[in-house]
Design an enzyme around this catalytic site. Structure first.
Site: not given
Length: 132
Positions: A83-84, A87, A93
């Site tokens: 997920h990070e 970015h 998000d």
């Protein structure tokens, strides 16, 4: 295809999760590929932060990812890391999304362990990196 280099050395507790996250993204998108190495575009760090894990990034391969110990005990660590990393590849998000959406992050709760971006997320990253 653009190659983005990352440095995992400052997150020794998460070496496997970082490698897994890179492999997941590399198999999911074609216009950008991640590899570990020196002179890195972005780096991973680990420690304790009341905000949890986060990415400080320009959204196009540069910056750093901080992996929080407590959050990674509560939530699936490969999902958090992937997920990070999303970015850094340009995705925002979307906490209200379902578990099938990687960028929903912690929104669906700790029972969600899916570490894979969905079709929309994959195509968005490919589009963001289409011109390098």
């Amino acid at each position: 295809t653009v190659t983005v280099t990352y440095d995992p050395s400052n997150a020794p507790s998460f070496q496997q999760e970082i490698a897994n996250a890179a492999q997941i993204w590399n198999s999911s998108v074609r216009n950008v590929q991640l590899r570990a190495g020196g002179n890195a575009d972005f780096s991973y760090y680990e420690g304790n932060d009341s905000r949890g894990s986060y990415a400080q990034t320009d959204g196009h391969g540069r910056g750093y990812i901080f992996l929080d110990y407590q959050q990674n005990q509560q939530y699936d660590s490969t999902r958090v890391t992937a997920h990070e990393t999303g970015h850094v590849l340009g995705l925002p998000d979307h906490y209200q999304g379902p578990c099938s959406e990687l960028m929903s992050g912690g929104g669906p709760g700790p029972s969600c362990t899916n570490p894979y971006p969905n079709a929309q997320e994959r195509s968005r990253v490919n589009a963001l990196w289409a011109n390098g």
